[in-house]
Design a protein around this motif. Structure first.
Motif, PDB file in Angstrom:
ATOM      1  N   MET A   1       0.841  -1.192   0.000  1.00  0.00           N
ATOM      2  CA  MET A   1       0.000   0.000   0.000  1.00  0.00           C
ATOM      3  C   MET A   1       0.879   1.246   0.000  1.00  0.00           C
ATOM      4  O   MET A   1       1.786   1.369   0.815  1.00  0.00           O
ATOM      5  CB  MET A   1      -0.899   0.005   1.242  1.00  0.00           C
ATOM      6  N   PRO A   2       0.640   2.197  -0.897  1.00  0.00           N
ATOM      7  CA  PRO A   2       1.450   3.418  -0.918  1.00  0.00           C
ATOM      8  C   PRO A   2       1.080   4.363   0.225  1.00  0.00           C
ATOM      9  O   PRO A   2      -0.070   4.381   0.679  1.00  0.00           O
ATOM     10  CB  PRO A   2       1.111   4.032  -2.284  1.00  0.00           C
ATOM     11  N   TYR A   3       2.057   5.161   0.660  1.00  0.00           N
ATOM     12  CA  TYR A   3       1.845   6.068   1.778  1.00  0.00           C
ATOM     13  C   TYR A   3       2.246   7.487   1.395  1.00  0.00           C
ATOM     14  O   TYR A   3       3.237   7.702   0.698  1.00  0.00           O
ATOM     15  CB  TYR A   3       2.650   5.616   3.002  1.00  0.00           C
ATOM     16  N   GLU A   4       1.456   8.439   1.891  1.00  0.00           N
ATOM     17  CA  GLU A   4       1.756   9.851   1.682  1.00  0.00           C
ATOM     18  C   GLU A   4       2.605  10.344   2.848  1.00  0.00           C
ATOM     19  O   GLU A   4       2.165  10.312   4.004  1.00  0.00           O
ATOM     20  CB  GLU A   4       0.456  10.663   1.601  1.00  0.00           C
ATOM     21  N   ASN A 156      -1.174  -3.112   7.710  1.00  0.00           N
ATOM     22  CA  ASN A 156      -2.504  -3.049   8.336  1.00  0.00           C
ATOM     23  C   ASN A 156      -2.748  -1.723   9.047  1.00  0.00           C
ATOM     24  O   ASN A 156      -3.334  -1.679  10.128  1.00  0.00           O
ATOM     25  CB  ASN A 156      -2.680  -4.211   9.311  1.00  0.00           C
ATOM     26  N   GLY A 157      -2.263  -0.647   8.432  1.00  0.00           N
ATOM     27  CA  GLY A 157      -2.508   0.667   8.991  1.00  0.00           C
ATOM     28  C   GLY A 157      -1.734   0.974  10.250  1.00  0.00           C
ATOM     29  O   GLY A 157      -2.102   1.891  10.996  1.00  0.00           O
ATOM     30  N   ARG A 158      -0.641   0.240  10.498  1.00  0.00           N
ATOM     31  CA  ARG A 158       0.172   0.475  11.695  1.00  0.00           C
ATOM     32  C   ARG A 158       1.648   0.499  11.319  1.00  0.00           C
ATOM     33  O   ARG A 158       2.093  -0.230  10.431  1.00  0.00           O
ATOM     34  CB  ARG A 158      -0.070  -0.611  12.758  1.00  0.00           C
ATOM     35  N   ILE A 159       2.396   1.353  12.010  1.00  0.00           N
ATOM     36  CA  ILE A 159       3.834   1.455  11.792  1.00  0.00           C
ATOM     37  C   ILE A 159       4.559   0.885  13.002  1.00  0.00           C
ATOM     38  O   ILE A 159       4.111   1.039  14.144  1.00  0.00           O
ATOM     39  CB  ILE A 159       4.257   2.926  11.549  1.00  0.00           C
ATOM     40  N   LEU A 172       8.185   0.151  19.229  1.00  0.00           N
ATOM     41  CA  LEU A 172       6.863   0.736  19.410  1.00  0.00           C
ATOM     42  C   LEU A 172       6.025   0.552  18.151  1.00  0.00           C
ATOM     43  O   LEU A 172       6.560   0.505  17.037  1.00  0.00           O
ATOM     44  CB  LEU A 172       6.969   2.238  19.712  1.00  0.00           C
ATOM     45  N   GLU A 173       4.730   0.464  18.346  1.00  0.00           N
ATOM     46  CA  GLU A 173       3.778   0.439  17.229  1.00  0.00           C
ATOM     47  C   GLU A 173       2.813   1.599  17.388  1.00  0.00           C
ATOM     48  O   GLU A 173       2.492   2.014  18.506  1.00  0.00           O
ATOM     49  CB  GLU A 173       2.988  -0.868  17.204  1.00  0.00           C
ATOM     50  N   SER A 174       2.343   2.105  16.258  1.00  0.00           N
ATOM     51  CA  SER A 174       1.368   3.190  16.299  1.00  0.00           C
ATOM     52  C   SER A 174       0.453   3.079  15.087  1.00  0.00           C
ATOM     53  O   SER A 174       0.892   2.669  14.008  1.00  0.00           O
ATOM     54  CB  SER A 174       2.081   4.544  16.277  1.00  0.00           C
TER      55      SER A 174
END
Length: 304
Positions: A1-4, A156-159, A172-174
């Motif tokens: 998934m690409p990210y801005e 899955n929408g987490r870094i 850490l995850e966010s």
């Protein structure tokens, strides 16, 4: 998934070349007396954004708040791979402390629109406060991770990252969107791309184009220069070489929160410091010695 990704970058005085003219009488930095450079850890933040795009795809927008001369660091961003650059310049933003700066940047990022990751250098070498990143996260309502030293993954929408704690590290995850501040040890910034350098060395902002026209037509008023300015701007925009330039109206900023008016930080005391060097290096009076000396002077930005 690409990210801005949005990367906040700053042009700073080179504090490695401090002189007796480095400070003004009011305790502020005399930026005109020092060479300007790309804030080192902002380069690491840009490199982190480039690594994210390399791995996952997406786009990178670099934004810099400062005088028209700050367009120089935005060209550097283009040379290294940024997709879009924005110069945020307005005389009414002068003398902004970290609180006012973070407010102005937050308004600019909201104006940009969609973003998944905001990246900042851990701190700027002209202030060493490390406050703008966290304050920016607060104003944007974002979770924040400071002192990032390694990106472990995004899914899955987490870094997921490794963060330096001073005497160790933690993972850490966010959730996204998120703001991260990047340490100088996080990566090795890539060099300029020769191909992009040849293309974007002609990129200019509106203020730079206007200054060029004024130099060529010193007797003309700014109103008289407008037709030529608009034509030149359109030409560069058609070529993808126009550096976007925004002012405080463009981002809908509350002027009472900008510049000196919006900056509660005040200089309490100014202390004069005498700089002295207790070591020296001797170069042999040979061609090789002279070559080494010139190299050192260039690397320290005393020459060139």
């Amino acid at each position: 998934m690409p990210y801005e990704c949005v990367v906040c970058v700053k042009q700073v005085p080179d504090t490695a070349n401090i002189t007796a003219e480095a400070m003004k009488e009011d305790g502020t930095v005399n930026r005109a007396a020092l060479p300007a450079i790309f804030n080192p850890e902002d380069l690491n933040a840009l490199e982190m954004a480039l690594e994210i795009r390399d791995r996952y795809g997406g786009r990178i927008t670099a934004i810099s708040m400062g005088p028209p001369k700050a367009a120089e660091v935005l060209r550097e961003c283009l040379y290294r791979g940024a997709d879009r650059v924005i110069l945020l310049t307005d005389r009414r933003a002068a003398a902004s402390d970290t609180l006012a700066t973070s407010y102005i940047l937050s308004q600019a990022i909201r104006t940009i629109g969609r973003y998944d990751i905001v990246l900042c250098g851990r701190q700027a070498i002209d202030g060493d406060t490390a406050q703008v990143g966290p304050q920016l996260a607060e104003k944007l309502g974002l979770p924040q991770i400071t002192y990032l030293e390694a990106l472990l993954g995004i899914e899955n929408g987490r870094i997921r990252v490794r963060r330096n704690t001073g005497h160790g590290w933690e993972v850490l995850e966010s959730p996204l969107p998120v703001l991260v501040t990047v340490m100088g040890t996080a990566n090795q910034p890539r060099p300029r791309s020769a191909k992009r350098l040849m293309r974007f060395k002609r990129a200019k902002s509106r203020s730079e184009l206007l200054a060029e026209l004024k130099a060529q037509n010193p007797q003309a008023s700014e109103a008289e220069l407008q037709p030529a300015l608009q034509a030149r701007m359109q030409q560069l925009e058609d070529q993808g070489l126009l550096i976007e330039e925004w002012d405080l109206e463009r981002i809908g900023a509350d002027l009472s929160r900008c510049g000196a008016t919006g900056s509660p930080t005040k200089v309490w005391r100014v202390q004069s410091i005498v700089l002295s060097r207790k070591v020296y290096k001797q170069y042999p009076p040979t061609e090789e010695g002279v070559r080494e000396l010139v190299h050192e002077l260039i690397m320290d930005r005393i020459l060139g």
